[in-house]
Design a protein around this motif. Structure first.
Motif, PDB file in Angstrom:
ATOM      1  N   ILE A  45      -2.322  -3.350   0.306  1.00 58.82           N
ATOM      2  CA  ILE A  45      -2.801  -2.517   1.415  1.00 58.82           C
ATOM      3  C   ILE A  45      -2.743  -3.342   2.689  1.00 58.82           C
ATOM      4  O   ILE A  45      -3.224  -4.487   2.727  1.00 58.82           O
ATOM      5  CB  ILE A  45      -4.247  -2.032   1.178  1.00 58.82           C
ATOM      6  CG1 ILE A  45      -4.319  -1.140  -0.062  1.00 58.82           C
ATOM      7  CG2 ILE A  45      -4.760  -1.279   2.388  1.00 58.82           C
ATOM      8  CD1 ILE A  45      -5.722  -0.683  -0.385  1.00 58.82           C
ATOM      9  N   GLU A  46      -2.146  -2.776   3.727  1.00 58.54           N
ATOM     10  CA  GLU A  46      -2.078  -3.459   5.016  1.00 58.54           C
ATOM     11  C   GLU A  46      -2.684  -2.566   6.096  1.00 58.54           C
ATOM     12  O   GLU A  46      -2.506  -1.344   6.064  1.00 58.54           O
ATOM     13  CB  GLU A  46      -0.633  -3.804   5.379  1.00 58.54           C
ATOM     14  CG  GLU A  46      -0.011  -4.853   4.466  1.00 58.54           C
ATOM     15  CD  GLU A  46       1.392  -5.217   4.902  1.00 58.54           C
ATOM     16  OE1 GLU A  46       1.947  -4.506   5.785  1.00 58.54           O
ATOM     17  OE2 GLU A  46       1.938  -6.203   4.372  1.00 58.54           O
ATOM     18  N   LEU A  97      -8.315  -1.314  -5.084  1.00 63.05           N
ATOM     19  CA  LEU A  97      -8.903  -0.929  -3.796  1.00 63.05           C
ATOM     20  C   LEU A  97      -8.308   0.387  -3.303  1.00 63.05           C
ATOM     21  O   LEU A  97      -9.021   1.240  -2.769  1.00 63.05           O
ATOM     22  CB  LEU A  97      -8.671  -2.026  -2.760  1.00 63.05           C
ATOM     23  CG  LEU A  97      -9.180  -1.732  -1.338  1.00 63.05           C
ATOM     24  CD1 LEU A  97     -10.693  -1.545  -1.333  1.00 63.05           C
ATOM     25  CD2 LEU A  97      -8.770  -2.853  -0.376  1.00 63.05           C
ATOM     26  N   ALA A  98      -7.002   0.573  -3.483  1.00 62.98           N
ATOM     27  CA  ALA A  98      -6.347   1.805  -3.043  1.00 62.98           C
ATOM     28  C   ALA A  98      -6.934   3.022  -3.757  1.00 62.98           C
ATOM     29  O   ALA A  98      -7.118   4.081  -3.162  1.00 62.98           O
ATOM     30  CB  ALA A  98      -4.841   1.714  -3.289  1.00 62.98           C
ATOM     31  N   ARG A  99      -7.233   2.853  -5.047  1.00 64.16           N
ATOM     32  CA  ARG A  99      -7.828   3.970  -5.787  1.00 64.16           C
ATOM     33  C   ARG A  99      -9.270   4.204  -5.341  1.00 64.16           C
ATOM     34  O   ARG A  99      -9.710   5.348  -5.180  1.00 64.16           O
ATOM     35  CB  ARG A  99      -7.785   3.678  -7.280  1.00 64.16           C
ATOM     36  CG  ARG A  99      -6.384   3.725  -7.871  1.00 64.16           C
ATOM     37  CD  ARG A  99      -6.403   3.473  -9.361  1.00 64.16           C
ATOM     38  NE  ARG A  99      -5.052   3.543  -9.930  1.00 64.16           N
ATOM     39  CZ  ARG A  99      -4.785   3.362 -11.213  1.00 64.16           C
ATOM     40  NH1 ARG A  99      -5.765   3.099 -12.072  1.00 64.16           N
ATOM     41  NH2 ARG A  99      -3.546   3.445 -11.655  1.00 64.16           N
ATOM     42  N   GLY A 102      -9.375   5.923  -1.964  1.00 65.49           N
ATOM     43  CA  GLY A 102      -8.729   7.226  -1.879  1.00 65.49           C
ATOM     44  C   GLY A 102      -7.323   7.205  -1.332  1.00 65.49           C
ATOM     45  O   GLY A 102      -6.791   8.245  -0.927  1.00 65.49           O
ATOM     46  N   LEU A 103      -6.677   6.032  -1.315  1.00 68.61           N
ATOM     47  CA  LEU A 103      -5.283   5.970  -0.883  1.00 68.61           C
ATOM     48  C   LEU A 103      -4.330   6.310  -2.028  1.00 68.61           C
ATOM     49  O   LEU A 103      -3.188   6.705  -1.804  1.00 68.61           O
ATOM     50  CB  LEU A 103      -4.963   4.575  -0.332  1.00 68.61           C
ATOM     51  CG  LEU A 103      -5.763   4.127   0.897  1.00 68.61           C
ATOM     52  CD1 LEU A 103      -5.323   2.747   1.331  1.00 68.61           C
ATOM     53  CD2 LEU A 103      -5.603   5.116   2.039  1.00 68.61           C
ATOM     54  N   LEU A 104      -4.797   6.125  -3.268  1.00 62.26           N
ATOM     55  CA  LEU A 104      -4.022   6.471  -4.461  1.00 62.26           C
ATOM     56  C   LEU A 104      -4.860   7.374  -5.357  1.00 62.26           C
ATOM     57  O   LEU A 104      -6.087   7.248  -5.406  1.00 62.26           O
ATOM     58  CB  LEU A 104      -3.658   5.217  -5.265  1.00 62.26           C
ATOM     59  CG  LEU A 104      -2.499   4.337  -4.801  1.00 62.26           C
ATOM     60  CD1 LEU A 104      -2.362   3.167  -5.767  1.00 62.26           C
ATOM     61  CD2 LEU A 104      -1.202   5.111  -4.709  1.00 62.26           C
ATOM     62  N   ARG A 107      -3.048   8.877 -10.879  1.00 61.30           N
ATOM     63  CA  ARG A 107      -1.688   8.714 -11.397  1.00 61.30           C
ATOM     64  C   ARG A 107      -0.845   7.798 -10.514  1.00 61.30           C
ATOM     65  O   ARG A 107       0.382   7.809 -10.584  1.00 61.30           O
ATOM     66  CB  ARG A 107      -1.012  10.080 -11.528  1.00 61.30           C
ATOM     67  CG  ARG A 107      -1.701  11.010 -12.532  1.00 61.30           C
ATOM     68  CD  ARG A 107      -0.945  12.310 -12.640  1.00 61.30           C
ATOM     69  NE  ARG A 107      -1.582  13.230 -13.588  1.00 61.30           N
ATOM     70  CZ  ARG A 107      -1.122  14.444 -13.873  1.00 61.30           C
ATOM     71  NH1 ARG A 107      -0.008  14.899 -13.275  1.00 61.30           N
ATOM     72  NH2 ARG A 107      -1.756  15.215 -14.742  1.00 61.30           N
ATOM     73  N   ARG A 108      -1.507   7.036  -9.661  1.00 59.38           N
ATOM     74  CA  ARG A 108      -0.845   6.089  -8.754  1.00 59.38           C
ATOM     75  C   ARG A 108       0.017   6.789  -7.704  1.00 59.38           C
ATOM     76  O   ARG A 108       0.962   6.196  -7.172  1.00 59.38           O
ATOM     77  CB  ARG A 108       0.011   5.073  -9.530  1.00 59.38           C
ATOM     78  CG  ARG A 108      -0.766   4.249 -10.537  1.00 59.38           C
ATOM     79  CD  ARG A 108       0.141   3.213 -11.147  1.00 59.38           C
ATOM     80  NE  ARG A 108       0.432   2.117 -10.203  1.00 59.38           N
ATOM     81  CZ  ARG A 108       1.472   1.298 -10.324  1.00 59.38           C
ATOM     82  NH1 ARG A 108       2.341   1.484 -11.307  1.00 59.38           N
ATOM     83  NH2 ARG A 108       1.660   0.330  -9.456  1.00 59.38           N
ATOM     84  N   ARG A 109      -0.298   8.010  -7.406  1.00 62.17           N
ATOM     85  CA  ARG A 109       0.430   8.736  -6.363  1.00 62.17           C
ATOM     86  C   ARG A 109      -0.325   8.622  -5.039  1.00 62.17           C
ATOM     87  O   ARG A 109      -1.549   8.782  -5.004  1.00 62.17           O
ATOM     88  CB  ARG A 109       0.587  10.210  -6.733  1.00 62.17           C
ATOM     89  CG  ARG A 109       1.454  10.463  -7.955  1.00 62.17           C
ATOM     90  CD  ARG A 109       1.484  11.930  -8.310  1.00 62.17           C
ATOM     91  NE  ARG A 109       0.148  12.463  -8.554  1.00 62.17           N
ATOM     92  CZ  ARG A 109      -0.101  13.692  -9.002  1.00 62.17           C
ATOM     93  NH1 ARG A 109       0.902  14.521  -9.260  1.00 62.17           N
ATOM     94  NH2 ARG A 109      -1.341  14.098  -9.196  1.00 62.17           N
TER      95      ARG A 109
END
Length: 325
Positions: A45-46, A97-99, A102-104, A107-109
């Motif tokens: 994540i950037e 962290l992305a999950r 709420g960035l992923l 299902r990793r989408r």
């Protein structure tokens, strides 16, 4: 952009005690200021941030809320961005962290908008969403005709989510797309002040309202000056036209002019800038403005009738050609 910088500096210093609000703010900052990248097969994540203070705030929240460390680097100005910025990158634990933010999805989408839990949360969380969005991509223009609080959004879905959050806070906003860039804009002055206050920029609200009131007073004063100038111009033109017609009337009638009409015409010519009411006060004995107007009207009518009978130009023959209609 000094006004925008002042608001961001104040928002960066806002103390948030509720964990849910802190999480909503940092999740929104990551969504609006950054994105997901694949580095050596791992999700990172950037986030591109403007100030050191904001970097410290984001890193602190990431560490205390999610237990991750954000690496920081300074990126110098280039052709794409005119000013330098700080790049905060989370590689270790980036996917988790992305999950969590709420960035992923499961299902990793990638999630295009904002997580539903943020836009349907409490008032504190909704305000934190807007605060995070403003810190990431917000701007505030000076009050006036084009006053606006604006957020540049990564896509239409995030723009609509931001509009929905504002609506739940009872603040009107609109999403629009200009040359492929999605934005959310608040233009109403009261709504801008309300949103600034909800985000926590209390001092900026006071300054912005003071500037808005000064602009409104100045605009009102300018309208009044223009109105007065127009009235003075019309009055001056009317006086010029009246004097020109009276002079021509006395020429046409000559010695046949009745004394009371001649007296009214002389008053008009002797006091060229005076109003009809003022002319009445100059008369001896004083007359009402209706009496003065009536006599001048009869003088002009008599002259125009005689001019018509003689086939010569009437009382409007000597009117200046540049006189407004």
């Amino acid at each position: 952009m000094a006004l925008t910088a002042d608001v961001k500096n104040e928002l960066t210093a806002v103390a948030v005690t509720k964990t849910a609000a802190r999480a909503a703010e940092v999740a929104t900052i990551l969504r609006f200021a950054g994105g997901l990248h694949l580095i050596s097969g791992r999700i990172a994540i950037e986030a591109e941030l403007d100030t050191q203070e904001l970097v410290k705030r984001v890193r602190k929240d990431l560490a205390e809320l999610y237990g991750v460390r954000g690496d920081v680097s300074l990126v110098p100005a280039s052709g794409v961005r005119r000013s330098s910025y700080y790049l905060v990158r989370v590689l270790d634990g980036g996917e988790t962290l992305a999950r969590q933010t709420g960035l992923l999805d499961a299902r990793r989408r990638p999630i295009r908008g904002l997580p539903n839990r943020l836009t349907t949360g409490s008032a504190d969380e909704l305000a934190a969403v807007w605060r995070g969005a403003f810190l990431a991509q917000g701007s505030l223009t000076d009050p006036g005709r084009s006053a606006a609080l604006e957020i540049v959004c990564p896509g239409n879905e995030s723009a609509m989510a931001l509009v929905g959050a504002a609506a739940r806070l009872h603040v009107g906003s609109k999403a629009r797309e200009v040359r492929g860039v999605h934005r959310v804009v608040i233009r109403d002055g009261e709504a801008i002040a309300s949103m600034l206050s909800l985000m926590g920029a209390k001092e900026s609200v006071s300054r912005w309202e003071e500037m808005r009131q000064r602009r409104e007073v100045r605009a009102t004063a300018n309208r009044l000056v223009n109105f007065d100038d127009a009235n003075l111009r019309r009055s001056a033109q009317a006086a010029v036209a009246a004097c020109s017609r009276v002079e021509r009337a006395l020429e046409i009638i000559g010695d046949e002019v009745p004394d009371h009409l001649k007296y009214a015409g002389a008053l008009r010519l002797n006091f060229r800038d005076a109003s009809l009411d003022e002319l009445g006060h100059h008369a001896d004995p004083p007359m009402t403005k209706d009496a003065i107007a009536g006599r001048i009207r009869r003088l002009l009518a008599m002259a125009d009738k005689k001019a018509s009978d003689l086939g010569i130009p009437g009382t409007d023959a000597n009117l200046p050609p540049d006189l407004d209609d």
